[in-house]
Design a protein around this motif. Structure first.
Motif, PDB file in Angstrom:
ATOM      1  N   ILE A 200       0.828  -1.211  -0.056  1.00  0.00           N
ATOM      2  CA  ILE A 200       0.032   0.016  -0.022  1.00  0.00           C
ATOM      3  C   ILE A 200       0.912   1.332   0.114  1.00  0.00           C
ATOM      4  CG2 ILE A 200      -0.395   0.162   2.588  1.00  0.00           C
ATOM      5  CD1 ILE A 200      -3.273   0.905   2.025  1.00  0.00           C
ATOM      6  N   TYR A 239       0.679   2.996 -11.570  1.00  0.00           N
ATOM      7  CA  TYR A 239      -0.620   3.242 -10.767  1.00  0.00           C
ATOM      8  C   TYR A 239      -1.844   2.338 -11.103  1.00  0.00           C
ATOM      9  CZ  TYR A 239       1.752   7.264  -8.934  1.00  0.00           C
ATOM     10  OH  TYR A 239       2.440   8.073  -8.057  1.00  0.00           O
ATOM     11  N   GLN A 240      -1.597   1.534 -12.343  1.00  0.00           N
ATOM     12  CA  GLN A 240      -2.400   0.569 -12.778  1.00  0.00           C
ATOM     13  C   GLN A 240      -2.340  -0.464 -11.933  1.00  0.00           C
ATOM     14  OE1 GLN A 240      -1.228  -1.639 -16.373  1.00  0.00           O
ATOM     15  NE2 GLN A 240      -3.341  -1.614 -16.995  1.00  0.00           N
ATOM     16  N   SER A 242      -0.705  -0.387  -8.612  1.00  0.00           N
ATOM     17  CA  SER A 242      -0.714   0.059  -7.280  1.00  0.00           C
ATOM     18  C   SER A 242      -2.244   0.384  -6.605  1.00  0.00           C
ATOM     19  CB  SER A 242       0.248   1.281  -6.908  1.00  0.00           C
ATOM     20  OG  SER A 242      -0.392   2.300  -7.604  1.00  0.00           O
ATOM     21  N   LEU A 243      -2.823   0.600  -7.485  1.00  0.00           N
ATOM     22  CA  LEU A 243      -4.215   1.100  -6.851  1.00  0.00           C
ATOM     23  C   LEU A 243      -4.949  -0.161  -6.588  1.00  0.00           C
ATOM     24  CD1 LEU A 243      -5.126   4.064  -9.211  1.00  0.00           C
ATOM     25  CD2 LEU A 243      -4.524   4.079  -6.969  1.00  0.00           C
ATOM     26  N   PRO A 244      -5.116  -1.231  -7.332  1.00  0.00           N
ATOM     27  CA  PRO A 244      -6.028  -2.282  -6.726  1.00  0.00           C
ATOM     28  C   PRO A 244      -5.297  -2.988  -5.836  1.00  0.00           C
ATOM     29  CG  PRO A 244      -5.244  -2.796  -8.931  1.00  0.00           C
ATOM     30  CD  PRO A 244      -4.899  -1.337  -8.844  1.00  0.00           C
ATOM     31  N   SER A 246      -3.510  -1.620  -3.424  1.00  0.00           N
ATOM     32  CA  SER A 246      -3.831  -1.022  -2.145  1.00  0.00           C
ATOM     33  C   SER A 246      -5.060  -0.855  -1.708  1.00  0.00           C
ATOM     34  CB  SER A 246      -3.581   0.662  -2.613  1.00  0.00           C
ATOM     35  OG  SER A 246      -2.153   1.127  -2.846  1.00  0.00           O
ATOM     36  N   GLY A 247      -6.030  -1.191  -2.584  1.00  0.00           N
ATOM     37  CA  GLY A 247      -7.529  -1.589  -2.211  1.00  0.00           C
ATOM     38  C   GLY A 247      -7.498  -2.681  -1.367  1.00  0.00           C
ATOM     39  N   ARG A 301      -9.894  -7.895 -10.379  1.00  0.00           N
ATOM     40  CA  ARG A 301      -9.335  -6.380 -11.078  1.00  0.00           C
ATOM     41  C   ARG A 301      -7.834  -6.675 -11.010  1.00  0.00           C
ATOM     42  NH1 ARG A 301     -12.687  -2.244 -11.835  1.00  0.00           N
ATOM     43  NH2 ARG A 301     -14.749  -2.455 -11.338  1.00  0.00           N
TER      44      ARG A 301
END
Length: 307
Positions: A200, A239-240, A242-244, A246-247, A301
């Motif tokens: 994260i 970022y494609q 890291s975002l999922p 992090s979720g 995802r």
């Protein structure tokens, strides 16, 4: 894959293994080997036995057993790091010497968690472990979920005493990024630092100059891909992914250490690597159906992003 002897220093993506258990509570050797093999297949630079390996709930004999299984399995493929933190310096030193005898690349330790130590006593505890072995010691501040934060003065004292080849750091006190930068700046960039946020905070910490990352094994394929994107300077890919990630890690963090353990084993079973999700008891949190459904949606995802 280079062996640890071919690398100049402990580095890269070093996943913390989840300990698989049989129904009778023994360590599942076959599944552990499958987990280690999978870790190296997807690009790990080594493997780690640490907090999400449930070491705090294992008797010393089982901790030794893990070291005896993991170190030979990693040899010639990458690094092996064994957590040796204990409630007494003597026990931690004994575990460290055993890990070294099994061929561990490094040992890692958190401070005792049953006693709130002064900075001097914390320093002496880590110095005792470092003196007990010839391999590097990773000083872990796990106060994000257990124990108390380690003073910056302790870090600096240990580094001055033992040097950068013997002392590494894994600071996890909040706020992680700024604390990491304080350590980096106070040592003029000499401190060798790993982050252990599960992914994260990986992007933020990478930009602050870390040596490597120690995520859980459950998201390893994605973290390896993220690490490579960061190394390549690929912002879109970074970022494609890291975002999922992090979720998913946000859900784990919301329930502390047991949140990590429960969700990680859920995903290891979902991947077909683990046959069950057995944890050492007692636990303070169990995965409910609605959280599991959200984890599964995010995992889909994440796998789509990987493809």
């Amino acid at each position: 894959m280079k062996s640890s002897s071919e690398k100049s220093s402990l580095q890269g993506v070093l996943p913390v293994l989840h300990t698989p258990f049989l129904e009778d509570g023994r360590i599942d050797h076959k599944t552990l080997q499958r987990e280690i093999d999978w870790a190296f297949e997807v690009g790990a630079d080594g493997v780690v036995v640490a907090m999400v390996s449930e070491v705090c709930r294992l008797p010393q004999a089982m901790r030794r057993e893990l070291a005896e299984l993991v170190c030979p399995a990693a040899r010639a493929r990458g690094f092996s790091v064994i957590s040796v933190g204990a409630e007494s310096t003597a026990e931690a030193c004994e575990l460290a010497r055993h890990a070294e005898s099994q061929g561990a690349s490094a040992v890692m330790a958190i401070p005792p968690i049953a006693t709130r130590l002064s900075s001097t006593m914390t320093r002496d505890y880590f110095a005792g472990i470092a003196k007990a072995v010839e391999i590097p010691l990773i000083v872990q501040d796990a106060s994000g979920y257990v124990g108390a934060a380690i003073s910056l003065d302790v870090y600096l004292d240990l580094l001055e005493t033992f040097g950068t080849d013997r002392i590494f750091f894994k600071p996890e006190a909040h706020p992680l990024g700024p604390n990491l930068s304080r350590l980096r700046d106070a040592t003029r960039g000499q401190a060798r630092i790993f982050e252990g946020s599960g992914g994260i905070n990986l992007v933020d910490c990478y930009r602050r100059g870390i040596q490597g990352t120690m995520p859980g094994t459950d998201l390893l394929d994605a973290v390896v891909a993220l690490w490579r994107a960061l190394q390549a300077g690929d912002e879109e890919r970074t970022y494609q992914l890291s975002l999922p990630i992090s979720g998913l890690v946000a859900l784990q963090l919301s329930a502390g250490l047991d949140g990590f353990l429960s969700i990680e084993k859920h995903l290891m079973k979902k991947r077909g690597i683990f046959p069950n999700t057995i944890q050492r008891q007692p636990v303070g949190w169990e995965l409910d159906a609605e959280t599991a459904a959200e984890v599964d949606r995010l995992f889909v995802r994440l796998q789509a992003a990987l493809r």
